[in-house]
Design an enzyme around this catalytic site. Structure first.
Site, PDB file in Angstrom:
ATOM      1  N   LYS A  72       0.862  -1.176   0.000  1.00  0.00           N
ATOM      2  CA  LYS A  72       0.000   0.000   0.000  1.00  0.00           C
ATOM      3  C   LYS A  72       0.896   1.222   0.000  1.00  0.00           C
ATOM      4  O   LYS A  72       2.045   1.194   0.446  1.00  0.00           O
ATOM      5  CB  LYS A  72      -0.949   0.015   1.204  1.00  0.00           C
ATOM      6  CG  LYS A  72      -0.300   0.137   2.574  1.00  0.00           C
ATOM      7  CD  LYS A  72       0.156   1.501   2.986  1.00  0.00           C
ATOM      8  CE  LYS A  72      -0.963   2.528   2.859  1.00  0.00           C
ATOM      9  NZ  LYS A  72      -0.420   3.911   3.148  1.00  0.00           N
TER      10      LYS A  72
ATOM     11  N   THR B 154       9.781   0.649   1.621  1.00  0.00           N
ATOM     12  CA  THR B 154       8.816   1.657   1.230  1.00  0.00           C
ATOM     13  C   THR B 154       7.495   1.442   1.946  1.00  0.00           C
ATOM     14  O   THR B 154       7.170   0.323   2.265  1.00  0.00           O
ATOM     15  CB  THR B 154       8.548   1.627  -0.276  1.00  0.00           C
ATOM     16  OG1 THR B 154       7.739   2.742  -0.589  1.00  0.00           O
ATOM     17  CG2 THR B 154       7.871   0.386  -0.719  1.00  0.00           C
TER      18      THR B 154
END
Length: 385
Positions: free
Chosen positions: A168, A179
């Site tokens: 996500k 990330t």
């Protein structure tokens, strides 16, 4: 067909009222404690979920991963840490494992405490038997401002072993380790130390090469858990499949950047070393002027030249640099008016490739990002209000 979790994993996804009526509580459980690896944000404002998970992964093993979406639980002091620990303890109690075998991630608005009364009710509602296998429900359960859920899978060559990944994130994205939030699950049997090494290599070539807006999140978390249920696999084949999954997720994240309409891929080659290639590529993909030029389908190569030049490396010589949009060279051999018109048509597509050759070495790197639109401004201008 619905993507299912690999053998040895089950899931439970629910809405517990963190913010709205969408799913916000996601739990993936392995049948037993198994090999795991993770990388986390290097932000000095890291949230307690990162602190707890980093500590719990010190032994490179895990049993479960819980994600709370719509609330990052960042910058809430000692209470925020205590709340994260309570969530982990509640999950551990429900599934019957050591709290240190539970990892946690959280995503959403910064500076707002968990609604612990609702979360405690949600923890009490975890079923005694967790039997879900729908990986797409897991991907949807961790969404915040994402417009689509992000999922990828691959089968390891020569085996029945699988890797399934979800991710996500659409804003506050330029990872400095991994990330946003991404979780990968595999039924391959990989030793913990080898899993960790392979995972870090893959993350560095994929998620660490994406940027939506240059902003590194306080909550970046990337985790892989290997149940081992499908037996041993060739490590080279495993790394290839893992890279395939991670690269797909990386591109999905870039394509779904807040307000994004165009995926930008930047390759810098013939560089002094990989570090220089990646840094120059990031300079290009992060430039607001480049991003807005792509959004406007304007083949303004001067903005790319600016982004290369501002890196200020003494071994970058403008007399040697070659810049291309797609396969069309635009510098030093420039195109005429009709050529620029064709390039503008090319830039109206869903993907735009920018290719820069520095011609001072033989290293290369590719990064991914997106255009900058008025939609990004509106989403983030109104984010908490």
């Amino acid at each position: 067909m619905t993507v299912t979790l690999p053998a040895g994993f089950h899931s439970y996804v629910a809405n517990i009222g963190v913010k709205d009526s969408t799913d916000d509580f996601t739990l993936v459980v392995a049948d037993s404690t198994c090999a795991a690896a993770g990388v986390f944000t290097q932000s000095r404002f890291a949230g307690p979920s990162v602190t707890v998970s980093r500590k719990h992964l010190a032994d490179k093993k895990a049993r479960a991963m819980v994600v709370i979406s719509k609330n990052a639980n960042v910058a809430n002091g000692a209470q925020g840490l205590a709340d994260a620990i309570e969530v982990v303890a509640g999950v551990a109690d429900s599934i019957g494992c050591d709290p240190y075998d539970v990892l946690i991630a959280s995503t959403g608005v910064i500076g707002r405490p968990y609604p612990m009364d609702r979360i405690r009710t949600g923890l009490a509602g975890i079923p005694k038997t967790i039997d879900g296998t729908d990986a797409e429900a897991v991907a949807r359960g961790i969404m915040t401002t994402d417009t689509v859920h992000k999922i990828a899978e691959a089968t390891i060559a020569g085996t029945s072993a699988r890797i399934v990944g979800v991710a996500k994130g659409v804003g506050m994205i330029e990872p400095n380790m991994a990330t946003l939030i991404t979780m990968m699950f595999t039924d391959a049997n990989i030793a913990p130390e080898r899993l960790d090494a392979i995972f870090r290599r893959v993350i560095d070539r994929t998620f660490n090469c994406v940027s939506v807006d240059t902003d590194t999140s306080t909550s970046d978390t990337a985790v892989i858990i290997a149940s081992g249920a499908a037996g041993k696999v060739d490590e080279t084949a495993f790394e290839f499949a893992l890279h395939e999954v991670a690269l797909s997720l990386t591109k999905q994240v870039a394509r779904d950047g807040e307000g994004a309409e165009t995926l930008i891929e930047v390759t810098v080659d013939r560089a002094r070393d990989a570090e220089q290639a990646k840094r120059v590529a990031k300079s290009i993909v992060n430039s607001p002027l480049v991003k807005t030029a792509v959004h406007g389908a304007d083949p303004n190569w001067g903005r790319v030249a600016m982004a290369v030049g501002k890196c200020n490396d003494i071994d970058i010589d403008q007399e040697k640099v070659v810049i291309r949009f797609g396969e069309q060279e635009v510098f030093p051999r420039q195109v005429d008016a009709s050529g620029l018109e064709r390039l503008s048509d090319y830039m109206k597509g869903e993907d735009v490739v920018i290719h820069v050759s520095l011609n001072n070495g033989d290293a290369s790197a590719t990064v991914w990002g997106c255009d900058l639109t008025d939609g990004y401004v509106r989403i983030n201008a109104d984010y908490t209000t």
